[in-house]
Write a protein that holds these residues in place. Structure first.
Motif, PDB file in Angstrom:
ATOM      1  N   GLU A  62      40.902  41.923  35.397  1.00 51.67           N
ATOM      2  CA  GLU A  62      40.137  42.441  36.526  1.00 51.67           C
ATOM      3  C   GLU A  62      41.067  43.023  37.585  1.00 51.67           C
ATOM      4  O   GLU A  62      40.763  44.053  38.197  1.00 51.67           O
ATOM      5  CB  GLU A  62      39.265  41.336  37.132  1.00 51.67           C
ATOM      6  N   CYS A  63      42.219  42.377  37.802  1.00 50.47           N
ATOM      7  CA  CYS A  63      43.220  42.920  38.720  1.00 50.47           C
ATOM      8  C   CYS A  63      43.721  44.270  38.217  1.00 50.47           C
ATOM      9  O   CYS A  63      43.863  45.228  38.989  1.00 50.47           O
ATOM     10  CB  CYS A  63      44.401  41.956  38.865  1.00 50.47           C
ATOM     11  N   LEU A  64      43.987  44.340  36.922  1.00 52.98           N
ATOM     12  CA  LEU A  64      44.458  45.581  36.320  1.00 52.98           C
ATOM     13  C   LEU A  64      43.417  46.678  36.457  1.00 52.98           C
ATOM     14  O   LEU A  64      43.735  47.812  36.838  1.00 52.98           O
ATOM     15  CB  LEU A  64      44.788  45.337  34.848  1.00 52.98           C
ATOM     16  N   ARG A  65      42.158  46.350  36.158  1.00 47.40           N
ATOM     17  CA  ARG A  65      41.094  47.346  36.247  1.00 47.40           C
ATOM     18  C   ARG A  65      40.949  47.867  37.676  1.00 47.40           C
ATOM     19  O   ARG A  65      40.842  49.077  37.895  1.00 47.40           O
ATOM     20  CB  ARG A  65      39.768  46.745  35.785  1.00 47.40           C
ATOM     21  N   ALA A  66      40.964  46.962  38.651  1.00 48.29           N
ATOM     22  CA  ALA A  66      40.799  47.368  40.050  1.00 48.29           C
ATOM     23  C   ALA A  66      41.942  48.274  40.497  1.00 48.29           C
ATOM     24  O   ALA A  66      41.723  49.296  41.162  1.00 48.29           O
ATOM     25  CB  ALA A  66      40.711  46.127  40.942  1.00 48.29           C
ATOM     26  N   ALA A  67      43.170  47.906  40.121  1.00 46.96           N
ATOM     27  CA  ALA A  67      44.324  48.716  40.516  1.00 46.96           C
ATOM     28  C   ALA A  67      44.310  50.060  39.795  1.00 46.96           C
ATOM     29  O   ALA A  67      44.623  51.101  40.397  1.00 46.96           O
ATOM     30  CB  ALA A  67      45.613  47.967  40.225  1.00 46.96           C
ATOM     31  N   ARG A  68      43.956  50.066  38.513  1.00 43.60           N
ATOM     32  CA  ARG A  68      43.854  51.317  37.770  1.00 43.60           C
ATOM     33  C   ARG A  68      42.809  52.240  38.386  1.00 43.60           C
ATOM     34  O   ARG A  68      43.018  53.450  38.523  1.00 43.60           O
ATOM     35  CB  ARG A  68      43.487  51.040  36.308  1.00 43.60           C
TER      36      ARG A  68
END
Length: 200
Positions: A62-68
């Protein structure tokens, strides 16, 4: 008497936990982070964290998705504000490197291989990376509509890969300025891309 903890709306709490988790991952890396660490940093119980996420892997993704999503939006907004192909490319690179500069440690942990992830997390991270390149493919098709869809996708992945590797290089050479990075990236890529854009 201590004040009772304020109850947050579910979507607000989830967003808060993602933001806190990103900071924890940045500080300790993927392997060095446990759900308990995220709960402690957020000032909540581990049980509450598990109410929103199945495990650490889901939180990380979820952190990766938000930053992406944040990075993709910045690149699309910057490139979309230009008309000429060269100017679009330059603006997109500038937005990308601004993200690397302003959120360098986050970029390194989430995008630069600093998280030492494996298994399903690595596979999902690779899929996120693929989809970011497909966002770039859309920009290529908009700027050069004569380019076939498959070719646009291939060129976009080449652009994405080059920018990612150059960003890793930049993290080792922080004295190099952002505009210099934009120019060096253009130097490396523009000759071939100009030929493609002009339909030659």
């Amino acid at each position: 008497m201590a004040e009772p903890r304020r109850r947050l709306a579910p979507e607000v709490r989830r967003a808060q936990l993602i933001a806190v988790a990103e900071d924890v991952f940045v500080q300790h890396g993927y392997q060095g982070t446990a759900v308990e660490d995220i709960a402690a940093a957020a000032g909540v119980t581990r049980t509450l964290v598990y109410k929103y996420f199945a495990d650490k892997d889901e939180i990380y993704l979820e952190c990766l998705r938000a930053a992406r999503d944040e990075l993709d939006r910045a690149v699309v907004a910057a490139a979309g504000g230009e008309v000429e192909v060269e100017a679009r490319l330059r603006a997109g690179f500038r937005a990308y490197y601004a993200f690397v500069r302003d959120r360098g440690t986050t970029w390194e942990v989430l995008f630069g291989g600093g998280a030492a992830v494996a298994g399903k997390v690595a596979a999902s991270a690779a899929e996120h990376r693929y989809q970011t390149a497909e966002v770039i493919a859309g920009l290529v098709r908009d700027a050069a509509p004569h380019v076939a869809e498959e070719a646009a996708s291939a060129y976009a992945h080449a652009i994405s890969g080059a920018a990612e590797q150059l960003a890793k290089w930049w993290r080792r050479h922080p004295d190099v300025g952002l505009e210099t990075m934009v120019e060096r990236t253009m130097d490396a890529l523009w000759t071939g891309l100009a030929t493609i854009a002009e339909g030659r």
